[in-house]
Write a protein that holds these residues in place. Structure first.
Motif, mmCIF file in Angstrom:
data_model
loop_
_atom_site.group_PDB
_atom_site.id
_atom_site.type_symbol
_atom_site.label_atom_id
_atom_site.label_comp_id
_atom_site.label_asym_id
_atom_site.label_seq_id
_atom_site.Cartn_x
_atom_site.Cartn_y
_atom_site.Cartn_z
ATOM 1 N N ALA A 132 14.066 -0.619 -22.740
ATOM 2 C CA ALA A 132 13.311 0.274 -23.625
ATOM 3 C C ALA A 132 11.825 -0.068 -23.603
ATOM 4 O O ALA A 132 10.974 0.827 -23.497
ATOM 5 N N MET A 133 11.513 -1.339 -23.661
ATOM 6 C CA MET A 133 10.113 -1.742 -23.677
ATOM 7 C C MET A 133 9.457 -1.526 -22.313
ATOM 8 O O MET A 133 8.316 -1.065 -22.228
ATOM 9 N N LEU A 134 10.169 -1.824 -21.231
ATOM 10 C CA LEU A 134 9.610 -1.621 -19.893
ATOM 11 C C LEU A 134 9.350 -0.141 -19.625
ATOM 12 O O LEU A 134 8.332 0.214 -19.028
ATOM 13 N N LYS A 135 10.245 0.734 -20.078
ATOM 14 C CA LYS A 135 10.012 2.175 -19.929
ATOM 15 C C LYS A 135 8.750 2.595 -20.661
ATOM 16 O O LYS A 135 7.960 3.410 -20.164
ATOM 17 N N GLN A 136 8.551 2.047 -21.846
ATOM 18 C CA GLN A 136 7.349 2.367 -22.621
ATOM 19 C C GLN A 136 6.093 1.907 -21.877
ATOM 20 O O GLN A 136 5.125 2.657 -21.759
ATOM 21 N N PHE A 137 6.103 0.707 -21.348
ATOM 22 C CA PHE A 137 4.949 0.215 -20.585
ATOM 23 C C PHE A 137 4.693 1.106 -19.367
ATOM 24 O O PHE A 137 3.539 1.408 -19.039
ATOM 25 N N MET A 138 5.759 1.539 -18.700
ATOM 26 C CA MET A 138 5.606 2.389 -17.519
ATOM 27 C C MET A 138 5.012 3.746 -17.881
ATOM 28 O O MET A 138 4.194 4.285 -17.133
ATOM 29 N N GLN A 139 5.412 4.294 -19.008
ATOM 30 C CA GLN A 139 4.855 5.580 -19.448
ATOM 31 C C GLN A 139 3.355 5.471 -19.679
ATOM 32 O O GLN A 139 2.600 6.360 -19.306
ATOM 33 N N TYR A 140 2.923 4.391 -20.295
ATOM 34 C CA TYR A 140 1.513 4.221 -20.610
ATOM 35 C C TYR A 140 0.676 3.905 -19.380
ATOM 36 O O TYR A 140 -0.521 4.175 -19.356
ATOM 37 N N SER A 141 1.266 3.349 -18.352
ATOM 38 C CA SER A 141 0.487 2.937 -17.181
ATOM 39 C C SER A 141 0.204 4.091 -16.224
ATOM 40 O O SER A 141 -0.745 4.025 -15.459
ATOM 41 N N ASN A 142 1.030 5.113 -16.196
ATOM 42 C CA ASN A 142 0.904 6.242 -15.265
ATOM 43 C C ASN A 142 1.004 5.818 -13.805
ATOM 44 O O ASN A 142 0.618 6.555 -12.919
ATOM 45 N N GLY A 181 0.758 -1.241 0.000
ATOM 46 C CA GLY A 181 0.000 0.000 0.000
ATOM 47 C C GLY A 181 0.791 1.294 0.000
ATOM 48 O O GLY A 181 0.217 2.346 -0.149
ATOM 49 N N SER A 182 2.087 1.274 0.209
ATOM 50 C CA SER A 182 2.838 2.530 0.205
ATOM 51 C C SER A 182 3.700 2.613 -1.049
ATOM 52 O O SER A 182 3.956 1.624 -1.717
ATOM 53 N N LYS A 183 4.146 3.839 -1.334
ATOM 54 C CA LYS A 183 5.021 4.021 -2.491
ATOM 55 C C LYS A 183 6.339 3.298 -2.240
ATOM 56 O O LYS A 183 6.873 3.322 -1.140
ATOM 57 N N LYS A 184 6.844 2.686 -3.296
ATOM 58 C CA LYS A 184 8.094 1.949 -3.164
ATOM 59 C C LYS A 184 9.077 2.397 -4.219
ATOM 60 O O LYS A 184 8.696 2.854 -5.288
ATOM 61 N N ARG A 185 10.319 2.231 -3.881
ATOM 62 C CA ARG A 185 11.388 2.439 -4.845
ATOM 63 C C ARG A 185 11.925 1.068 -5.198
ATOM 64 O O ARG A 185 12.228 0.257 -4.323
ATOM 65 N N VAL A 186 12.038 0.818 -6.480
ATOM 66 C CA VAL A 186 12.512 -0.473 -6.954
ATOM 67 C C VAL A 186 13.610 -0.228 -7.974
ATOM 68 O O VAL A 186 13.435 0.568 -8.894
ATOM 69 N N LEU A 187 14.724 -0.888 -7.786
ATOM 70 C CA LEU A 187 15.807 -0.818 -8.754
ATOM 71 C C LEU A 187 15.618 -1.955 -9.741
ATOM 72 O O LEU A 187 15.571 -3.118 -9.356
ATOM 73 N N VAL A 188 15.475 -1.607 -11.006
ATOM 74 C CA VAL A 188 15.251 -2.591 -12.062
ATOM 75 C C VAL A 188 16.462 -2.577 -12.973
ATOM 76 O O VAL A 188 16.816 -1.541 -13.525
ATOM 77 N N ILE A 189 17.103 -3.721 -13.105
ATOM 78 C CA ILE A 189 18.283 -3.825 -13.959
ATOM 79 C C ILE A 189 18.015 -4.884 -15.022
ATOM 80 O O ILE A 189 17.815 -6.056 -14.701
ATOM 81 N N PHE A 190 17.985 -4.440 -16.265
ATOM 82 C CA PHE A 190 17.799 -5.325 -17.409
ATOM 83 C C PHE A 190 18.685 -4.824 -18.534
ATOM 84 O O PHE A 190 19.168 -3.692 -18.500
ATOM 85 N N GLY A 191 18.829 -5.636 -19.546
ATOM 86 C CA GLY A 191 19.537 -5.206 -20.741
ATOM 87 C C GLY A 191 18.751 -4.134 -21.472
ATOM 88 O O GLY A 191 17.564 -3.925 -21.225
ATOM 89 N N GLN A 192 19.410 -3.451 -22.378
ATOM 90 C CA GLN A 192 18.816 -2.308 -23.066
ATOM 91 C C GLN A 192 17.528 -2.657 -23.806
ATOM 92 O O GLN A 192 16.584 -1.870 -23.832
#
Length: 74
Positions: free
Chosen positions: A50-60, A35-46
């Motif tokens: 790129a695709m995960l950033k796009q999904f995150m932008q669309y999800s808000n 229920g609280s805001k979290k910080r998550v470190l995500v490490i993946f290949g480029q």
């Protein structure tokens, strides 16, 4: 239409998107637990990044921050 067996690129693309959507769903579940805001470190290949950033932008639901903005300059 061409035979399904003659379209290996389509199957590969679908598998790639599916893999990234599964990763994104896991990140959403991880962030929505507790229920609280979290910080998550995500490490993946480029390619994944790129695709995960796009999904995150669309999800808000996410605020992606480039780790280079958090690390000190050398």
């Amino acid at each position: 239409f061409p035979s399904h067996d003659l379209q290996p690129g389509t199957d590969a693309l679908v598998s790639w998107y599916k893999r990234n959507l599964i990763i994104f769903r896991y990140l959403k579940e991880l962030c929505n637990t507790g229920g609280s805001k979290k910080r998550v470190l995500v490490i993946f290949g480029q390619a994944h990044t790129a695709m995960l950033k796009q999904f995150m932008q669309y999800s808000n639901e996410f605020e992606p921050i480039d780790i280079r903005n958090l690390l000190p300059d050398r």
